[in-house]
Design an enzyme around this catalytic site. Sequence first.
Site, PDB file in Angstrom:
ATOM      1  CG  ASN A 297      42.377  34.378  39.103  1.00 56.77           C
ATOM      2  OD1 ASN A 297      42.938  33.983  40.124  1.00 56.77           O
ATOM      3  ND2 ASN A 297      41.085  34.250  38.911  1.00 56.77           N
TER       4      ASN A 297
ATOM      5  N   PRO B 153      31.200  32.836  40.727  1.00 56.11           N
ATOM      6  CG  PRO B 153      29.378  33.685  41.876  1.00 56.11           C
ATOM      7  CD  PRO B 153      30.760  33.181  42.080  1.00 56.11           C
TER       8      PRO B 153
ATOM      9  CB  SER C 219      40.824  32.122  42.309  1.00 56.22           C
ATOM     10  OG  SER C 219      41.215  31.639  41.037  1.00 56.22           O
ATOM     11  CB  ALA C 220      36.847  30.335  38.823  1.00 53.89           C
TER      12      ALA C 220
ATOM     13  N   GLY D 238      31.411  41.136  45.739  1.00 53.58           N
ATOM     14  CA  GLY D 238      32.076  39.845  45.804  1.00 53.58           C
ATOM     15  C   GLY D 238      33.566  39.999  46.008  1.00 53.58           C
TER      16      GLY D 238
ATOM     17  CB  CYS E 230      42.346  37.530  35.240  1.00 52.98           C
ATOM     18  SG  CYS E 230      41.611  35.915  34.849  1.00 52.98           S
TER      19      CYS E 230
ATOM     20  CB  ILE F  21      36.561  41.243  41.651  1.00 58.85           C
ATOM     21  CG1 ILE F  21      37.107  39.927  41.087  1.00 58.85           C
ATOM     22  CG2 ILE F  21      37.144  42.418  40.882  1.00 58.85           C
ATOM     23  CD1 ILE F  21      36.800  39.719  39.617  1.00 58.85           C
TER      24      ILE F  21
END
Length: 311
Positions: free
Chosen positions: A285, A158, A155-156, A7, A124, A9
Amino acid sequence: MAIIGSGNIGTDLMIKVLRLSGSLEPAVMAGIDPDSDGLARARRLKVATTHQGVDGLVKMDEFADVEIVFDATSAGAHRRHDEVLRSLGRTLIDLTPAALGPYVVPPVNGDAHLDAPNVNMVTCGGQATIPVVAAVNAAAPVHYGEIVASIASRSAGPGTRANIDEFTETTSSAIEQVGGARQGKAIIILNPAEPPLIMRDTVHCLVSDCDREAVTASVEEMVGRVQAYVPGYRLKQKVQFDRVRADDPLCGLLPADAIGTTALKVSVFLEVEGAAHYLPAYAGNLDIMTSVALRTAERMAAHRSRERATR
């Protein structure tokens, strides 16, 4: 090294390693979605891939040379990844809030757990604020530390949304264990504003009356240390000090040995802009998480090189 999680990150971390690291080589990216952008980018960048998760990773020829595995999935998935990979002698750097290993916040305790089989990058919000709590605590013992992390809803992903409870629990615990506060509390806000706003963090510390200049200097020095690996990390304004009245409910948070003393609320306001290697700049984050994970892995690699050189 290998990355589990294709994903946002995991993909940003892979690109950071390729662009910035002189001591790490990405051997494999493992995911579970064969059509993910992360796996497609890894293939284009000549990094081996598997869409069979950790089970596929351990079967790959490239896995034999892997020493460090980054886990950029979820707290629930990390527990199984730890069971599989620790038994095979691999070191895990956990970017989820699972917190199976000790907390690592690079500018505070970056060299404390270089031999640990599993280290946790907290969250974060924790990486952005715990250095400040530690800086205040170095100049004046923190009786209570509270942080509020506000991140763009976009930016959040799943994983973040599934781990909100773990986020608050893990961050609160690390405020105490790493930041040094006697009591810690963490709050996360998913900000739906459009266009998305960059990450904002607020740190409140309750202390007894102290040398305000010393606190300010300690915080500013710590901000500089974080900026060494997260250039977009900055103070929004000067450190704020507010005297707490004796009848203020905040006094109820003072420990018994501080009751009756003059209390101060120290407030620090931060902003974290991402480097935009893969993620948009407002996703500070996520950028701070991949940056601290990279820094931790490089310290581990350097430590291992020194050990090998002395054998």
